[in-house]
Write an enzyme that holds these catalytic residues in place. Structure first.
Site, PDB file in Angstrom:
ATOM      1  N   THR A  16       0.817  -1.216   0.000  1.00  0.00           N
ATOM      2  CA  THR A  16       0.000   0.000   0.000  1.00  0.00           C
ATOM      3  C   THR A  16       0.845   1.258   0.000  1.00  0.00           C
ATOM      4  O   THR A  16       0.520   2.247  -0.654  1.00  0.00           O
ATOM      5  CB  THR A  16      -0.920   0.008   1.245  1.00  0.00           C
ATOM      6  OG1 THR A  16      -1.872  -1.024   1.084  1.00  0.00           O
ATOM      7  CG2 THR A  16      -1.646   1.325   1.399  1.00  0.00           C
ATOM      8  N   SER A  58       1.600  -7.408  -1.107  1.00  0.00           N
ATOM      9  CA  SER A  58       2.272  -8.448  -0.317  1.00  0.00           C
ATOM     10  C   SER A  58       1.460  -9.737  -0.251  1.00  0.00           C
ATOM     11  O   SER A  58       1.970 -10.786   0.147  1.00  0.00           O
ATOM     12  CB  SER A  58       2.609  -7.952   1.085  1.00  0.00           C
ATOM     13  OG  SER A  58       1.474  -7.926   1.907  1.00  0.00           O
ATOM     14  N   THR A  89       1.491  -4.536   4.149  1.00  0.00           N
ATOM     15  CA  THR A  89       1.303  -4.921   5.550  1.00  0.00           C
ATOM     16  C   THR A  89       0.687  -6.313   5.710  1.00  0.00           C
ATOM     17  O   THR A  89       0.841  -6.934   6.756  1.00  0.00           O
ATOM     18  CB  THR A  89       0.391  -3.907   6.274  1.00  0.00           C
ATOM     19  OG1 THR A  89      -0.879  -3.876   5.631  1.00  0.00           O
ATOM     20  CG2 THR A  89       1.001  -2.528   6.282  1.00  0.00           C
ATOM     21  N   ASP A  90       0.000  -6.790   4.675  1.00  0.00           N
ATOM     22  CA  ASP A  90      -0.806  -8.007   4.879  1.00  0.00           C
ATOM     23  C   ASP A  90       0.034  -9.238   5.230  1.00  0.00           C
ATOM     24  O   ASP A  90      -0.386 -10.056   6.044  1.00  0.00           O
ATOM     25  CB  ASP A  90      -1.665  -8.293   3.633  1.00  0.00           C
ATOM     26  CG  ASP A  90      -2.758  -7.240   3.458  1.00  0.00           C
ATOM     27  OD1 ASP A  90      -3.028  -6.505   4.425  1.00  0.00           O
ATOM     28  OD2 ASP A  90      -3.334  -7.154   2.363  1.00  0.00           O
TER      29      ASP A  90
END
Ligand code: ASP
Length: 339
Positions: A16, A58, A89-90
């Site tokens: 992101t 990710s 971040t995932d």
């Protein structure tokens, strides 16, 4: 006199932080050089070179990318004082845990960061996270693999994404944060660089034939029969401190015997996020653990349990050596040790 500025390698991988809006939804499109241009203040304390090995959400990052990142760090290790990886971040907690096993004993900091909002929005957590990360990677006392996010520095093996939207998305699980960063000031809670013993060590293999199976009440254990050919190890997320069902005519029991007899790894973990497993508390758990001499993840996160299993399985085919590797503490991943 000019202040000595640390030399940092910024490795951008997408996520992101680097995303823009497309007709099909957010997707990575801001490159490493552009990311850096949003945090010009970094020039006060570091000099940065950039690399862009791939540009992915990710969601699409896995073992081969973790190995590639470790390889980039190894090839550049002598040249830089620290590394910052920008990442979605995932799956960031998996990448940080995997890097903790692939790059051990590093006296240099390796920071993984990202954001909940793209860096080019007027209101975003991205600029703070990136600047904090560069600052932490330039800090003398910093070492090893950590996530820097939302003002917290979290050991790479202890992070979990617990919030899907808020800026404080990551928590440190069963372990304190290593440090906090407020208004550009780093306050260390764990200041242990002098304890790093031995040389940095890089590993080059992972065995990703690992299955993570989350129990639900009434699950038919024969599911493990079907999956048997495809995996070398299974991590079973049991209930509570480690409750494992005894439903009578027991397919789970038979399957665990089959997997263990074939030399596959069977690891028990808890589906509860905080405080870890202790399978010996209840009969449902203790019996199966003792009958098959099973291992359990104790206070480790699932992300660390999965990637440590991949790392240790790639090191050895011996069950005893696997046990020794898995129960050795790496980057603060395990405090409770087996009795
Ligand atoms: N889907 C994004 C990713 O993991 C989410 C993020 O970066 O926050 O790449």
């Amino acid at each position: 006199m000019t202040k000595h500025r640390k030399k940092i390698l910024l490795i951008a991988t997408g996520g992101t932080i680097a995303s823009g809006y497309t007709e099909k939804g957010l997707a990575p499109r801001i490159d490493a050089e552009d990311l850096l241009s949003y945090v010009e203040e970094h020039r006060e304390f570091c000099r940065v070179d950039v690399l862009q090995p791939f540009s992915l959400d990710s969601t699409n990052i896995y073992g081969k990318h973790w190995l590639e990142l470790a390889d980039i760090i190894e090839k550049n290790y002598g040249v830089y004082d620290g590394f910052v990886i920008c990442h979605g971040t995932d799956t960031m907690a998996f990448t940080a845990a995997a890097l903790s096993y692939l790059v051990q004993n590093s006296r240099k900091p390796i920071v993984v960061t990202g954001s909940q909002k793209p860096i080019n929005l007027p209101v975003t957590d991205a600029r703070t996270n990136l600047l904090d990360s560069l600052r932490f990677a330039s800090e003398e006392k910093a070492h090893g693999v950590n996530i820097v996010f939302g003002g917290k520095v979290i050991a790479g093996t202890r992070a979990k994404k617990e919030r899907s939207k808020s800026y404080n998305a990551f928590s440190s699980i069963n372990y304190p944060s290593v440090a906090v960063i407020q208004d550009g000031r780093i306050v260390f809670y764990i200041d242990d660089k002098e304890k790093v013993a031995g040389d940095v060590r890089f590993f080059h293999e992972l065995n990703d034939r690992v299955l993570l199976l989350k129990l639900i009440p009434g699950m038919d254990g024969s599911v493990l029969n079907r999956l048997f050919p495809y995996y070398d190890g299974v991590i079973i997320e049991a209930f509570g401190v480690g409750g494992f069902p005894e439903y009578g005519e027991e397919p789970f029991y038979q399957e665990i015997r089959r997997w263990s007899d074939a030399g596959k790894i069977v690891m028990l973990a808890t589906q509860v996020t905080h405080e870890g497993s202790d399978m010996e508390v209840y009969r449902v758990g203790k019996t199966i653990k003792e009958d098959f001499h099973l291992m359990e993840a104790y206070d480790m996160t699932l992300e660390a349990t999965v990637t440590k299993t991949m790392w240790a399985m790639a090191q050895t085919g011996s069950a005893e050596e696997f046990r020794r590797l898995f129960y050795g503490t790496v980057n603060h991943d395990l405090l409770l040790t087996p009795v």
